[in-house]
Design a protein around this motif. Structure first.
Motif, PDB file in Angstrom:
ATOM      1  N   LEU A  60       0.168  -0.882   0.101  1.00  0.00           N
ATOM      2  CA  LEU A  60      -0.231  -0.058   0.263  1.00  0.00           C
ATOM      3  C   LEU A  60       0.780   1.226   0.297  1.00  0.00           C
ATOM      4  O   LEU A  60       0.189   2.496   0.040  1.00  0.00           O
ATOM      5  CB  LEU A  60      -1.188   0.012   1.382  1.00  0.00           C
ATOM      6  N   ALA A  61       2.702   1.161  -0.184  1.00  0.00           N
ATOM      7  CA  ALA A  61       2.881   2.506  -0.197  1.00  0.00           C
ATOM      8  C   ALA A  61       2.662   3.599  -0.724  1.00  0.00           C
ATOM      9  O   ALA A  61       2.772   4.652  -0.618  1.00  0.00           O
ATOM     10  CB  ALA A  61       4.694   1.709  -0.656  1.00  0.00           C
ATOM     11  N   GLU A  62       2.628   2.891  -2.008  1.00  0.00           N
ATOM     12  CA  GLU A  62       2.604   3.837  -3.330  1.00  0.00           C
ATOM     13  C   GLU A  62       0.639   4.197  -2.988  1.00  0.00           C
ATOM     14  O   GLU A  62       0.264   5.021  -4.108  1.00  0.00           O
ATOM     15  CB  GLU A  62       2.132   3.361  -4.345  1.00  0.00           C
ATOM     16  N   ILE A  63      -0.697   4.078  -2.162  1.00  0.00           N
ATOM     17  CA  ILE A  63      -1.460   4.478  -2.133  1.00  0.00           C
ATOM     18  C   ILE A  63      -2.406   5.533  -0.890  1.00  0.00           C
ATOM     19  O   ILE A  63      -1.544   4.749   0.180  1.00  0.00           O
ATOM     20  CB  ILE A  63      -2.300   2.807  -1.615  1.00  0.00           C
ATOM     21  N   PRO A  64      -2.220   6.597  -1.134  1.00  0.00           N
ATOM     22  CA  PRO A  64      -3.087   7.389   0.627  1.00  0.00           C
ATOM     23  C   PRO A  64      -3.709   6.470   0.987  1.00  0.00           C
ATOM     24  O   PRO A  64      -4.631   6.087   0.726  1.00  0.00           O
ATOM     25  CB  PRO A  64      -2.989   8.809  -0.442  1.00  0.00           C
ATOM     26  N   THR A  65      -3.893   6.954   2.697  1.00  0.00           N
ATOM     27  CA  THR A  65      -3.995   5.857   3.102  1.00  0.00           C
ATOM     28  C   THR A  65      -5.124   6.638   4.671  1.00  0.00           C
ATOM     29  O   THR A  65      -3.307   6.803   4.615  1.00  0.00           O
ATOM     30  CB  THR A  65      -3.603   4.234   3.062  1.00  0.00           C
ATOM     31  N   LEU A  66      -5.991   6.929   4.926  1.00  0.00           N
ATOM     32  CA  LEU A  66      -6.479   6.907   6.104  1.00  0.00           C
ATOM     33  C   LEU A  66      -6.353   5.910   7.043  1.00  0.00           C
ATOM     34  O   LEU A  66      -8.071   4.910   6.644  1.00  0.00           O
ATOM     35  CB  LEU A  66      -7.053   8.510   6.085  1.00  0.00           C
ATOM     36  N   VAL A  67      -6.042   6.093   7.732  1.00  0.00           N
ATOM     37  CA  VAL A  67      -6.506   5.000   8.826  1.00  0.00           C
ATOM     38  C   VAL A  67      -7.547   5.483  10.132  1.00  0.00           C
ATOM     39  O   VAL A  67      -6.947   6.304  10.643  1.00  0.00           O
ATOM     40  CB  VAL A  67      -5.451   3.826   9.841  1.00  0.00           C
ATOM     41  N   VAL A  68      -8.880   5.173  10.183  1.00  0.00           N
ATOM     42  CA  VAL A  68      -9.618   6.586  11.594  1.00  0.00           C
ATOM     43  C   VAL A  68      -9.676   4.915  12.540  1.00  0.00           C
ATOM     44  O   VAL A  68     -10.380   4.298  12.364  1.00  0.00           O
ATOM     45  CB  VAL A  68     -10.630   6.411  10.530  1.00  0.00           C
ATOM     46  N   ARG A  69      -9.237   5.586  13.470  1.00  0.00           N
ATOM     47  CA  ARG A  69      -9.131   4.589  14.820  1.00  0.00           C
ATOM     48  C   ARG A  69     -10.052   5.560  15.952  1.00  0.00           C
ATOM     49  O   ARG A  69      -9.989   5.771  16.671  1.00  0.00           O
ATOM     50  CB  ARG A  69      -7.796   5.044  15.426  1.00  0.00           C
ATOM     51  N   PRO A  70     -11.175   4.846  15.909  1.00  0.00           N
ATOM     52  CA  PRO A  70     -12.593   5.038  17.029  1.00  0.00           C
ATOM     53  C   PRO A  70     -11.250   3.972  18.754  1.00  0.00           C
ATOM     54  O   PRO A  70     -11.575   2.927  19.138  1.00  0.00           O
ATOM     55  CB  PRO A  70     -13.022   4.437  17.214  1.00  0.00           C
ATOM     56  N   GLY A  71     -11.323   4.795  19.687  1.00  0.00           N
ATOM     57  CA  GLY A  71     -10.872   4.597  21.067  1.00  0.00           C
ATOM     58  C   GLY A  71     -11.205   3.993  21.618  1.00  0.00           C
ATOM     59  O   GLY A  71     -11.189   3.413  22.620  1.00  0.00           O
ATOM     60  N   SER A  72     -12.879   3.801  21.690  1.00  0.00           N
ATOM     61  CA  SER A  72     -13.897   3.009  22.575  1.00  0.00           C
ATOM     62  C   SER A  72     -14.391   2.205  21.806  1.00  0.00           C
ATOM     63  O   SER A  72     -16.109   1.629  22.377  1.00  0.00           O
ATOM     64  CB  SER A  72     -14.712   4.101  23.111  1.00  0.00           C
ATOM     65  N   ASP A  73     -13.906   2.021  20.947  1.00  0.00           N
ATOM     66  CA  ASP A  73     -14.419   0.195  19.927  1.00  0.00           C
ATOM     67  C   ASP A  73     -14.293  -0.774  20.556  1.00  0.00           C
ATOM     68  O   ASP A  73     -13.818  -1.143  21.228  1.00  0.00           O
ATOM     69  CB  ASP A  73     -13.951   0.297  18.688  1.00  0.00           C
ATOM     70  N   LEU A  74     -15.391  -1.321  21.104  1.00  0.00           N
ATOM     71  CA  LEU A  74     -15.580  -2.830  21.698  1.00  0.00           C
ATOM     72  C   LEU A  74     -15.337  -4.310  20.144  1.00  0.00           C
ATOM     73  O   LEU A  74     -15.694  -4.811  20.710  1.00  0.00           O
ATOM     74  CB  LEU A  74     -17.038  -2.852  21.822  1.00  0.00           C
ATOM     75  N   VAL A  75     -15.729  -3.686  19.510  1.00  0.00           N
ATOM     76  CA  VAL A  75     -15.347  -4.855  18.158  1.00  0.00           C
ATOM     77  C   VAL A  75     -14.586  -5.058  18.025  1.00  0.00           C
ATOM     78  O   VAL A  75     -13.590  -6.268  17.922  1.00  0.00           O
ATOM     79  CB  VAL A  75     -16.733  -4.189  16.974  1.00  0.00           C
ATOM     80  N   ILE A  76     -13.266  -3.837  17.151  1.00  0.00           N
ATOM     81  CA  ILE A  76     -11.922  -4.014  17.226  1.00  0.00           C
ATOM     82  C   ILE A  76     -11.161  -2.730  18.095  1.00  0.00           C
ATOM     83  O   ILE A  76     -11.102  -2.696  18.499  1.00  0.00           O
ATOM     84  CB  ILE A  76     -11.696  -3.293  15.416  1.00  0.00           C
ATOM     85  N   ARG A  77     -10.355  -3.571  18.703  1.00  0.00           N
ATOM     86  CA  ARG A  77      -9.469  -3.418  19.424  1.00  0.00           C
ATOM     87  C   ARG A  77      -8.165  -2.123  18.674  1.00  0.00           C
ATOM     88  O   ARG A  77      -7.656  -2.334  17.379  1.00  0.00           O
ATOM     89  CB  ARG A  77      -8.654  -3.995  20.044  1.00  0.00           C
ATOM     90  N   ALA A  78      -8.355  -0.720  19.183  1.00  0.00           N
ATOM     91  CA  ALA A  78      -7.899   0.094  18.905  1.00  0.00           C
ATOM     92  C   ALA A  78      -6.132  -0.378  18.225  1.00  0.00           C
ATOM     93  O   ALA A  78      -5.573   0.515  17.289  1.00  0.00           O
ATOM     94  CB  ALA A  78      -7.663   1.608  19.885  1.00  0.00           C
ATOM     95  N   LYS A  79      -5.673  -1.437  19.166  1.00  0.00           N
ATOM     96  CA  LYS A  79      -3.839  -1.537  18.583  1.00  0.00           C
ATOM     97  C   LYS A  79      -4.136  -2.441  17.251  1.00  0.00           C
ATOM     98  O   LYS A  79      -3.123  -1.777  16.299  1.00  0.00           O
ATOM     99  CB  LYS A  79      -3.415  -2.120  19.729  1.00  0.00           C
ATOM    100  N   GLY A  80      -5.094  -2.647  16.559  1.00  0.00           N
ATOM    101  CA  GLY A  80      -5.274  -2.943  15.173  1.00  0.00           C
ATOM    102  C   GLY A  80      -4.894  -2.113  14.440  1.00  0.00           C
ATOM    103  O   GLY A  80      -4.058  -2.074  13.648  1.00  0.00           O
ATOM    104  N   SER A  81      -5.820  -0.465  14.800  1.00  0.00           N
ATOM    105  CA  SER A  81      -5.763   0.971  14.190  1.00  0.00           C
ATOM    106  C   SER A  81      -4.173   1.279  13.467  1.00  0.00           C
ATOM    107  O   SER A  81      -3.624   1.612  12.821  1.00  0.00           O
ATOM    108  CB  SER A  81      -6.706   1.043  14.401  1.00  0.00           C
ATOM    109  N   PHE A 123      -1.885  -0.661  14.553  1.00  0.00           N
ATOM    110  CA  PHE A 123      -1.132  -1.197  13.894  1.00  0.00           C
ATOM    111  C   PHE A 123      -0.742  -1.234  12.451  1.00  0.00           C
ATOM    112  O   PHE A 123       0.472  -1.045  11.749  1.00  0.00           O
ATOM    113  CB  PHE A 123      -0.822  -2.960  14.209  1.00  0.00           C
ATOM    114  N   LEU A 124      -1.920  -0.737  11.831  1.00  0.00           N
ATOM    115  CA  LEU A 124      -2.241  -0.301  10.583  1.00  0.00           C
ATOM    116  C   LEU A 124      -1.131   0.655  10.334  1.00  0.00           C
ATOM    117  O   LEU A 124      -0.401   0.797   8.935  1.00  0.00           O
ATOM    118  CB  LEU A 124      -3.363  -0.852   9.619  1.00  0.00           C
ATOM    119  N   ALA A 125      -1.716   1.995  10.522  1.00  0.00           N
ATOM    120  CA  ALA A 125      -1.093   3.363  10.423  1.00  0.00           C
ATOM    121  C   ALA A 125       0.405   3.403  11.079  1.00  0.00           C
ATOM    122  O   ALA A 125       1.295   4.354   9.855  1.00  0.00           O
ATOM    123  CB  ALA A 125      -1.841   4.366  11.629  1.00  0.00           C
ATOM    124  N   GLN A 126       1.019   2.677  11.880  1.00  0.00           N
ATOM    125  CA  GLN A 126       2.072   2.926  11.681  1.00  0.00           C
ATOM    126  C   GLN A 126       3.021   1.645  10.656  1.00  0.00           C
ATOM    127  O   GLN A 126       4.177   2.195  10.233  1.00  0.00           O
ATOM    128  CB  GLN A 126       2.985   1.726  13.086  1.00  0.00           C
TER     129      GLN A 126
END
Length: 169
Positions: A92-113, A115-118
């Motif tokens: 995805l290096a050449e694709i502009p990517t925005l990762v949106v991380r909801p901090g109070s998510d009960l479905v997806i752990r915020a650390k997953g977002s 990780f992706l952004a990093q």
């Protein structure tokens, strides 16, 4: 744009305990009770306290009123279990990517977002700490302008790239 995402793998796919509870419970109920459980799963308590309960139920009825078939539910669970992108994020290096991380998510752990952004080269991270997994409905006044800005940046980047370079990517 990746909204409330995770990269896959056991470390990221298991929801936090309250989320797992509400996911299981929502699969065993129907009608208004199911929508009430989904409201707890998707929207944090401070948001629910400020919002009209009927508005929440109406939104959830519109989005989730029809219970998916067992086949669809099992297919979704299978897809989540098999989801694994960690080794391909460099693509995805050449694709502009925005990762949106909801901090109070009960479905997806915020650390997953996080990780992706990093690990996606050049990705930008938008943290909305008070948001849950229902972020699209909960925070449109924050999310929509951020999406528009991201799309405009991406479009400008594409316009600024010579056509022959775009054709090769």
């Amino acid at each position: 744009t990746l909204i409330a995402p995770h990269p896959g793998g056991l470390k990221f796919t298991i929801p936090p305990l309250p989320g797992l509870y509400y996911l299981l419970l929502s699969g065993m109920t129907s009608g208004t009770r199911r929508l009430q459980i989904l409201s707890r799963l998707l929207f944090p308590a401070p948001f629910r306290a400020k919002r009209n309960t009927q508005w929440i139920l109406d939104v959830l009825e519109k989005d989730f009123g029809t219970i998916p078939s067992r086949f669809t539910q099992h297919s979704q669970i299978h897809a989540v279990r098999k989801h694994q992108t960690q080794q391909r994020l460099h693509n995805l290096a050449e694709i502009p990517t925005l990762v949106v991380r909801p901090g109070s998510d009960l479905v997806i752990r915020a650390k997953g977002s996080d990780f992706l952004a990093q690990n996606i080269p050049g990705a930008r991270l938008l943290r909305i700490e008070e948001a849950g997994h229902g972020i699209v409905r909960q925070c449109p006044e924050i999310l929509n302008p951020a999406l528009l800005e991201h799309f405009q940046r991406s479009e400008k980047r594409q316009v600024d790239t010579p056509t022959y370079e775009r054709a090769q990517t």
